[in-house]
Design a protein around this motif. Structure first.
Motif, short mmCIF file in Angstrom:
data_model
loop_
_atom_site.label_atom_id
_atom_site.label_comp_id
_atom_site.label_asym_id
_atom_site.label_seq_id
_atom_site.Cartn_x
_atom_site.Cartn_y
_atom_site.Cartn_z
N THR A 40 -3.51 3.79 0.86
CA THR A 40 -4.30 3.52 -0.35
C THR A 40 -3.60 2.46 -1.17
O THR A 40 -2.39 2.28 -1.10
CB THR A 40 -4.48 4.79 -1.22
OG1 THR A 40 -3.21 5.30 -1.56
CG2 THR A 40 -5.29 5.86 -0.51
N GLU A 41 -4.42 1.74 -1.97
CA GLU A 41 -3.85 0.75 -2.87
C GLU A 41 -3.03 1.46 -3.93
O GLU A 41 -3.34 2.58 -4.32
CB GLU A 41 -4.96 -0.08 -3.51
CG GLU A 41 -5.69 -0.95 -2.49
CD GLU A 41 -6.71 -1.85 -3.13
OE1 GLU A 41 -6.64 -2.08 -4.35
OE2 GLU A 41 -7.58 -2.32 -2.40
N GLN A 42 -2.01 0.80 -4.39
CA GLN A 42 -1.10 1.40 -5.40
C GLN A 42 -1.80 1.47 -6.74
O GLN A 42 -2.50 0.62 -7.14
CB GLN A 42 0.15 0.57 -5.56
CG GLN A 42 0.96 0.50 -4.30
CD GLN A 42 2.29 -0.12 -4.61
OE1 GLN A 42 3.17 0.56 -5.10
NE2 GLN A 42 2.44 -1.41 -4.34
N ASN A 63 -5.91 3.67 8.96
CA ASN A 63 -6.27 3.27 7.61
C ASN A 63 -6.50 4.45 6.67
O ASN A 63 -6.33 4.33 5.47
CB ASN A 63 -7.55 2.42 7.61
CG ASN A 63 -7.33 1.05 8.17
OD1 ASN A 63 -6.24 0.50 8.11
ND2 ASN A 63 -8.38 0.47 8.73
N GLN A 64 -6.88 5.59 7.23
CA GLN A 64 -7.23 6.72 6.37
C GLN A 64 -6.05 7.25 5.58
O GLN A 64 -6.23 7.98 4.63
CB GLN A 64 -7.88 7.84 7.19
CG GLN A 64 -6.93 8.61 8.07
CD GLN A 64 -7.66 9.67 8.91
OE1 GLN A 64 -8.73 9.42 9.43
NE2 GLN A 64 -7.07 10.83 9.02
N TYR A 65 -4.82 6.84 5.95
CA TYR A 65 -3.63 7.32 5.26
C TYR A 65 -2.98 6.26 4.39
O TYR A 65 -1.81 6.39 4.00
CB TYR A 65 -2.63 7.88 6.26
CG TYR A 65 -3.20 9.02 7.08
CD1 TYR A 65 -3.52 10.23 6.49
CD2 TYR A 65 -3.45 8.86 8.44
CE1 TYR A 65 -4.06 11.27 7.21
CE2 TYR A 65 -3.98 9.90 9.18
CZ TYR A 65 -4.29 11.08 8.56
OH TYR A 65 -4.83 12.11 9.29
N THR A 97 -0.54 7.87 2.08
CA THR A 97 -1.13 9.04 1.42
C THR A 97 -1.50 10.11 2.45
O THR A 97 -2.65 10.55 2.51
CB THR A 97 -2.36 8.63 0.59
OG1 THR A 97 -3.25 7.87 1.43
CG2 THR A 97 -1.98 7.80 -0.61
N LEU A 99 0.84 -1.19 0.00
CA LEU A 99 0.00 0.00 0.00
C LEU A 99 0.88 1.24 0.00
O LEU A 99 2.04 1.19 0.38
CB LEU A 99 -0.91 0.03 1.24
CG LEU A 99 -1.94 -1.08 1.37
CD1 LEU A 99 -2.67 -0.96 2.69
CD2 LEU A 99 -2.92 -1.06 0.22
#
Length: 139
Positions: free
Chosen positions: A137-139, A133-135, A80, A77
């Protein structure tokens, strides 16, 4: 040895779940539990057991040093955050100590999703812990 009795359900779970190199020792009124979990999900179950024995991890009488095996299934991941580093914590919660950071846009390894708010990750530098989790993201 009173602390081993208090945390016996957690120790039993670690044994039953295949935690290798499991070591339990008591020193200065603190119980130390070390070992290697076969998967991130096993580590999450152990943290859940800890939370049920000591809600919100407030007693300060246990140091849980369970890492996830490098061979465990995982996903990559991307961090972000807006611009700052992402805090990596010892356990799932903002009350847990920060044990490391992941840089903005760094790729990390997802070991498990603890719940809707927290995930267990590992950085390329080997720092393993929980983050929001909020930071991620999937690549």
């Amino acid at each position: 040895m009173a602390l081993q009795g208090k945390y016996q359900p957690l120790i039993d779970l670690a044994n039953a779940s295949g935690v290798s190199n499991l070591q339990v020792r008591e020193q200065d009124n603190v119980l130390y539990i070390d070992g290697v979990a076969p998967t991130g999900e096993v580590k999450d179950k152990i943290w859940n057991s800890y939370d049920s024995i000591d809600p919100n991890f407030t007693s300060g009488d246990l140091v849980l040093n369970i890492d996830v095996s490098p061979a465990a299934p995982s996903t990559k991941l991307k961090v972000t955050t807006q611009s700052s580093n992402l805090n990596i914590r010892k356990g799932p919660g903002t009350d847990q100590p920060i044990i490391g950071k992941a840089a903005h846009a760094e790729i990390v390894t997802l070991l498990s999703k603890y719940n809707n708010d927290w995930s267990l990750i590992r950085t390329d530098a080997g720092v393993e812990g929980y983050c929001s989790n909020q930071y991620l993201t999937e690549q």
